[in-house]
Design a protein around this motif. Structure first.
Motif, short mmCIF file in Angstrom:
data_model
loop_
_atom_site.label_atom_id
_atom_site.label_comp_id
_atom_site.label_asym_id
_atom_site.label_seq_id
_atom_site.Cartn_x
_atom_site.Cartn_y
_atom_site.Cartn_z
N VAL A 203 0.87 -1.17 0.00
CA VAL A 203 0.00 0.00 0.00
C VAL A 203 0.90 1.22 0.00
O VAL A 203 1.71 1.41 0.91
N LEU A 204 0.77 2.02 -1.04
CA LEU A 204 1.60 3.21 -1.15
C LEU A 204 0.67 4.41 -1.02
O LEU A 204 -0.19 4.63 -1.86
N ASP A 205 0.84 5.13 0.06
CA ASP A 205 -0.05 6.25 0.36
C ASP A 205 0.73 7.54 0.23
O ASP A 205 1.54 7.88 1.09
N GLY A 213 4.32 3.81 3.30
CA GLY A 213 4.20 2.55 2.59
C GLY A 213 4.06 1.41 3.57
O GLY A 213 4.55 1.48 4.71
N ALA A 214 3.35 0.38 3.18
CA ALA A 214 3.24 -0.81 4.03
C ALA A 214 3.13 -2.04 3.14
O ALA A 214 2.43 -2.01 2.13
N VAL A 215 3.84 -3.08 3.53
CA VAL A 215 3.68 -4.36 2.84
C VAL A 215 2.81 -5.22 3.73
O VAL A 215 3.10 -5.40 4.92
N ILE A 216 1.71 -5.67 3.18
CA ILE A 216 0.73 -6.39 3.99
C ILE A 216 0.44 -7.75 3.36
O ILE A 216 0.13 -7.84 2.17
N ALA A 217 0.54 -8.78 4.18
CA ALA A 217 0.17 -10.12 3.71
C ALA A 217 -1.30 -10.34 4.00
O ALA A 217 -1.75 -10.09 5.12
N VAL A 218 -2.06 -10.78 3.01
CA VAL A 218 -3.47 -11.12 3.22
C VAL A 218 -3.59 -12.63 3.08
O VAL A 218 -3.27 -13.19 2.02
N ARG A 219 -3.98 -13.28 4.14
CA ARG A 219 -4.07 -14.75 4.16
C ARG A 219 -5.39 -15.15 4.77
O ARG A 219 -5.64 -14.86 5.94
N GLY A 220 -6.20 -15.80 3.97
CA GLY A 220 -7.51 -16.21 4.49
C GLY A 220 -8.27 -15.02 5.05
O GLY A 220 -8.99 -15.13 6.03
N GLY A 221 -8.08 -13.87 4.44
CA GLY A 221 -8.79 -12.67 4.87
C GLY A 221 -8.19 -11.99 6.09
O GLY A 221 -8.69 -10.97 6.53
N LEU A 222 -7.12 -12.56 6.63
CA LEU A 222 -6.45 -11.90 7.75
C LEU A 222 -5.29 -11.08 7.21
O LEU A 222 -4.59 -11.51 6.28
N MET A 223 -5.10 -9.91 7.80
CA MET A 223 -4.06 -9.02 7.30
C MET A 223 -2.93 -8.91 8.31
O MET A 223 -3.17 -8.75 9.51
N CYS A 224 -1.71 -8.98 7.79
CA CYS A 224 -0.55 -8.92 8.66
C CYS A 224 0.47 -7.98 8.02
O CYS A 224 0.84 -8.18 6.86
N ILE A 225 0.84 -6.96 8.76
CA ILE A 225 1.78 -5.99 8.20
C ILE A 225 3.19 -6.55 8.31
O ILE A 225 3.65 -6.90 9.40
N ALA A 227 5.97 -4.93 6.82
CA ALA A 227 6.91 -3.82 6.95
C ALA A 227 6.20 -2.51 6.67
O ALA A 227 5.20 -2.49 5.95
N THR A 228 6.70 -1.45 7.28
CA THR A 228 6.19 -0.12 6.95
C THR A 228 7.36 0.82 6.77
O THR A 228 8.46 0.57 7.28
N ALA A 229 7.12 1.89 6.03
CA ALA A 229 8.14 2.94 5.91
C ALA A 229 7.42 4.27 5.78
O ALA A 229 6.26 4.32 5.36
N HIS A 230 8.09 5.32 6.21
CA HIS A 230 7.47 6.65 6.22
C HIS A 230 8.48 7.67 5.75
O HIS A 230 9.64 7.61 6.14
N SER A 231 8.03 8.56 4.93
CA SER A 231 8.89 9.69 4.62
C SER A 231 8.11 10.97 4.86
O SER A 231 7.00 11.12 4.38
N TYR A 232 8.72 11.86 5.63
CA TYR A 232 8.07 13.14 5.92
C TYR A 232 8.68 14.24 5.06
O TYR A 232 8.39 15.40 5.23
#
Ligand SMILES: Nc1ncnc2c1ncn2[C@@H]1O[C@H](COP(=O)(O)OP(=O)(O)OP(=O)(O)O)[C@@H](O)[C@H]1O
Ligand SMILES: [Mg+2]
Lengths: 557, 426
Positions: A203-205, A213-225, A227-232
């Motif tokens: 997800v790139l916001d 940004g966040a990398v999210i695994a979706v498994r059986g409808g469950l979401m697990c983050i 990694a995340t990163a932030h730039s200000y």
């Protein structure tokens, strides 16, 4: 071919719990309406993307676009970009984005503003903003709005989340739950179907003042983050800066006056820069038009998308390399990213989608309005996700919500490697994906041998392997559309074709089914309990007797 | 991968047996995001300690529970009139502002809140940005109409001006009210609706309503009294001819202003007359007024009857009293006579009894041989003593002893002197 056993759940309606996206730049409020569709609620000005801005003039309070337009004449009493200051010490804030509006000042080591000579805390400002958001929703719905699900950035601290809850409480708004912005943004595309497919999403916001940004695994409808990163340091406002510089230079060329020396002129240029940016996302040309910019001169000029993309090239590169950075943090290869969900206002810019598509290759789907007509405006995703979440938890009370958020529920053992059925040549059909939470039960049906006899079901763990081949001469990219791109934008080095291979590694178990009729289908069920007991069962489809093996899994410390 | 999967096929065992070779690599604890429907299922499984298939069964059963009912939507969902959608915003004065907002049912009854919500709903649907997104170019006609409608209806003064000429809210009087005799139901129904709509113009609120056939006379009278004195805020600025804005032609401007003023006054007068004639018409044909008149007449007759009945009753009573008096007298006389007669009879009986007793006594005296003194003895006795003595003597064997006893009794009573009866009391 894997069949997901997770239950069917359609979102239930609950009109008075709203979902709120509260950004530094923009906020929106959405609700799942009776027919299950999601509505983004517009305010009196007809805006669904409501600037998070408040302005005070005499005894009047202005909100949203009306407050923004006060930046030209009443900047000192106009507050913007305050969301990230919630629950923060004054010493730790970055006031860069408040340069052209009311400046944050220290009060009680927290953040405040001097409005018409009075000290107004960021909490009060936030409370006012939330009040206006809540009221416009209540106005539209015709029922009082007292409950909400609100999204917060994934780097919001517990202290900040708590502060947000407190602020909402002061206006009688009960925040049932905060969910992370990338999670909220992922929800609309994930739970559209009854059985969400397993995927790894980036997800790139890209907002105004920040990029997340966040990398999210979706498994059986469950979401697990993962990694995340932030730039200000960069976001949509970096593009505003570029456009303002451009306008200022053009103006100076023509009239020999530097409009940047005059704060009002600067405010006008920033306002117009945003308009132009938006216009260029929708069409290929736009007009820059500012009445009486400086020394009484108007400024009019047309600009096309290509010119803008050239000007913005450096910033766009920051966005794409930021995407790489998040993926790297997750420990995955970009080939393992199944989709990129673009969120945040700036992500509406078509070029960003194009660049990401080129960078991530065919295995990654970039989801944005410019790549898919079915995609939502990138600015809507977070509010939509919050509204959907609100509808799902509408039947729960505060205790229930507390209960489901406790670690015994939210912390679960996840597989570290994919598990599947091994085939000849070390190929593997994945049954349980990598990073799947337990308990889990997954079923797969595979064809057996064509002739009668025994059937071997061999269960093994997977290893992923990236294989890359160099291609001598880069073929000119043909799939890019007419606006023949800025040369040298993409890497001109030797092109690499990279592929991902799933190989079976360690064997877990063999099951042998005897006397199976040729051409039978074989159903294989892998079940792992929350106590980490694993069972593997196989049977010909239609037969009542299965062969079952059990083993134990372990948990790494 | 999907196509690859279609080609995959399991093989025959080649010497393998059912066997566990090892465990998967160690699992890792990670945080699951608390969002989405599947997370709720997961939470339920963990919290309730259910296995996967138990949970499926329980939830499937629970899903049969009917979906919750939702509260009624007070704005409704009016179909959009294509003509209104195409209305030229410049001609906004000709536009049905309520219909534009989808409020043609509520109209003057719509609350500010309802107007606001209706407007928001329409804006959301017809925002030019949205239209542009749908491929329409530059179509903001209806959007402009919406903004105008909202502006007018949210301004109390402007709203009154529009409401004054909002034909959509007008309710005609009952059909043929002048020529035809309406049934009671037609009258109540038709005029009731008419007055209900007209009531919106009253400066005084609430306005008494027509009521029904059971309304009391006071209510009906109060109704007509109110409506005969109806004080209306209805005004007709909305129909003004636009006053030109050029300062050059001030005469023309003044002329139009004057014309407008006159037109407003005329319209107002006509409106007052119109309402008055309606009230007159309703009043003159109000079946309840007829009913009340009839009832009044009956009441008068009843009162008269009541008044007359009183004197009638008095006469009757007097007659009855006289009759009773006569009867009483007659009775009295009869009783007196009876008494007299019985007294006479008694006297005679007593006389006879006395005679009888005397006779008995005298006969006894003869037997006892003291006839000389017996007369004086008899003389001394009253009636009771006579009859007592007579019965004593007739029963007594020794008559003389009985006489002596009687005489002694009389002496003891002081009725006789013993010396006067030498023979008897010697
Ligand atoms: N259609 C568009 N095309 C290009 N840029 C857009 C478009 N719509 C919005 N933006 C830009 O997106 C930015 C706002 O994005 P968003 O609403 O996601 O920000 P936010 O999350 O509220 O703010 P922040 O990132 O500072 O917390 C602004 O810079 C705005 O100019
Ligand atoms: Mg944001």
């Amino acid at each position: 071919m894997t069949e997901d056993i997770s239950r069917t759940e359609t979102p239930l309606e609950m009109p008075s719990i709203v979902g709120i996206s509260f950004g530094n730049k923009t906020s929106s409020v959405a609700v799942v309406s009776r027919d299950g569709s999601i509505e983004l609620i517009a305010n009196q000005d007809g805006d669904r993307f409501i600037p998070s801005a408040l302005s005070y003039l005499n005894d009047d309070e202005y909100h949203g676009s009306q407050a923004l337009s006060q930046l030209v004449r009443n900047a000192n009493n106009t507050v913007v970009n305050f969301r990230d200051f919630i629950g923060k010490e004054y010493a730790k804030i970055d006031p860069t984005h408040s340069a052209r509006s009311a400046h944050p000042v220290e009060s009680d080591s927290k953040v405040s503003y001097q409005i018409n000579g009075e000290t107004v805390s960021v909490d009060t400002i936030s409370a006012r903003h939330l009040t206006r958001i809540r009221d416009l929703a209540a106005d539209y719905l015709g029922v009082p709005v007292t409950k909400a699900v609100v999204a917060v950035p994934s780097d919001f601290t517990d202290v900040q989340i708590q502060a947000l809850h407190e602020i909402a409480k002061t206006i009688g708004l009960d925040i049932l739950q905060t969910i992370k912005e990338p999670v909220a943004a992922l929800i609309p595309y994930t739970f559209q179907s009854v059985h969400p497919s397993d995927k790894i999403s980036l997800v790139l916001d890209i907002g105004a003042s920040r990029t997340d940004g966040a990398v999210i695994a979706v498994r059986g409808g469950l979401m697990c983050i993962l990694a995340t990163a932030h730039s200000y340091d960069f976001g949509g406002s970096s593009l505003d800066d570029i456009l303002v510089d451009f306008i200022a230079k053009e103006f100076e060329k023509k009239y020999k006056v530097d409009p940047k020396s005059e704060p009002r002129a600067v405010a006008k240029m920033y306002a117009e820069a945003e308009n132009v940016k938006r216009a260029l996302s929708a069409s290929k040309t736009a007009t820059i038009s500012i009445e009486s910019l400086a020394s009484g001169y108007d400024f009019h000029m047309s600009i096309n998308r290509l010119k803008f993309e050239l000007l913005a090239r450096k910033v766009f590169e920051l966005f794409t390399s930021f995407a790489d950075e998040v993926v790297a943090k997750s420990g995955l290869d970009s080939l393992q990213i199944s989709e990129i969900v673009l969120a945040g206002g700036t992500s509406n810019i078509p070029k960003i989608s194009t660049l990401l598509s080129a960078k991530f290759g065919e295995l990654t789907t970039v989801v944005s309005p410019s790549t898919s007509i079915k995609a939502f405006n990138t600015s809507e995703l977070i509010a939509r996700g919050c509204a959907m979440q609100a509808s799902w938890i509408s039947a729960l009370d505060a205790d229930d919500i507390q209960e489901i958020m406790q670690p015994s529920v939210t912390v679960a053992a996840h597989t570290s490697k994919a598990i599947g059925v091994q085939l000849p040549d070390n190929e593997l059909v994945v049954v349980v994906e990598q990073t799947t939470a337990v308990p889990i039960r997954k079923t797969v049906v595979l064809p057996g041998p064509a002739d009668d006899g025994s059937v071997l079901v061999s269960i093994a763990e997977a290893d992923t392997e990236i294989v890359s081949r160099k291609i001598e001469k880069p073929a000119p990219s043909e799939n890019d559309d007419d606006d023949d791109d800025l040369d040298g934008f993409e890497d001109d080095e030797d092109e690499e074709i990279r592929e991902i291979k799933v190989k079976s590694a360690a064997s877990i178990a063999d099951i042998v089914l005897e006397d199976v009729k040729g051409g039978s289908k074989i159903e294989i069920v892998i079940n792992i309990t929350s106590k980490l007991g694993m069972s593997i069962a196989a049977r010909p489809v239609g037969s009542s007797s299965a062969v079952r093996l059990e083993t134990e899994c372990s948990l790494s410390q | 991968m999907a196509t690859a999967e279609l080609l995959v096929q399991l093989t025959h065992a080649a010497g393998q047996t059912n066997k566990v070779h090892g465990s998967p690599s160690p699992f890792v604890n990670r945080k699951i995001e608390c969002a989405g429907p599947f997370f709720l299922s997961h939470a339920r499984r963990i919290l309730r300690g259910r296995t996967w298939s138990e949970d499926e069964k329980i939830e499937q059963a629970a899903n049969f529970v009917a979906t919750e009912e939702t509260e009624e939507d007070d704005l409704g969902d009016e179909p959009e009139d294509p003509q209104i959608l195409q209305h030229d915003p410049k001609e906004w004065k000709e536009l049905d502002l309520y219909a534009a907002l989808g409020l043609s049912k509520l109209r003057y009854k719509a609350t500010e809140d309802q107007i606001r919500r209706a407007h928001r709903r329409k804006v959301l649907k017809h925002h030019p940005d949205k239209k542009a997104a749908q491929g329409a170019i530059d179509d903001d006609r209806f959007f402009k109409c919406l903004q105008k409608a909202f502006e007018v209806l949210m301004d109390p003064v402007k709203r009154k001006q529009f409401d004054s000429v909002d034909e959509g809210a007008d309710v005609p009087p009952p059909e043929n009210y002048n020529s035809k005799k309406l049934t009671d139901e037609e009258f109540i129904e038709g005029w009731g609706k008419f007055f209900e709509a007209e009531a919106r113009f009253s400066k005084i609120q609430p306005v008494p309503m027509l009521g029904d056939m059971n309304s009391s006379k006071e209510e009906v009278e109060a109704f007509y009294k109110f409506w005969f004195n109806f004080d209306s805020w209805r005004s007709f600025e909305y129909l003004d001819e636009d006053v030109p804005d050029d300062s050059d032609n001030r005469d023309n401007k003044r002329h139009i202003e004057k014309k407008n003023k006159a037109a407003r006054a005329k319209a107002k007068t006509e409106d007052v007359a119109r309402l008055r004639s309606m009230v007159d018409a309703a009043f003159s044909k109000d079946p309840r007024m007829k009913k009340f008149r009839l009832e009044e007449k009956k009441e008068k007759e009843r009162l008269k009857w009541e008044r007359e009945a009183e004197s009638r009753k008095a006469a009757e009573e007097a007659k009855k009293a006289a009759e009773e008096e006569a009867k009483r007298k007659e009775e009295e006389e009869r009783k007196a006579k009876e008494q007299r007669e019985s007294q006479k009879k008694n006297k005679e009986a007593a006389k006879n009894a006395r005679k009888k007793s005397k006779r008995t006594i005298k006969a006894a005296a003869k037997d006892a041989d003291f006839e000389v003194e017996v007369e004086s003895l008899i003389e001394a006795m009253d009636d009771v003593q006579l009859s007592d003595s007579a019965s004593k003597l007739s029963d007594a064997g020794d008559k003389k002893a009985a006489f002596v006893e009687i005489a002694r009794g009389l002496v003891a009573d002081g009725k006789i002197d013993a010396s006067s009866f030498p023979k008897l009391l010697a």
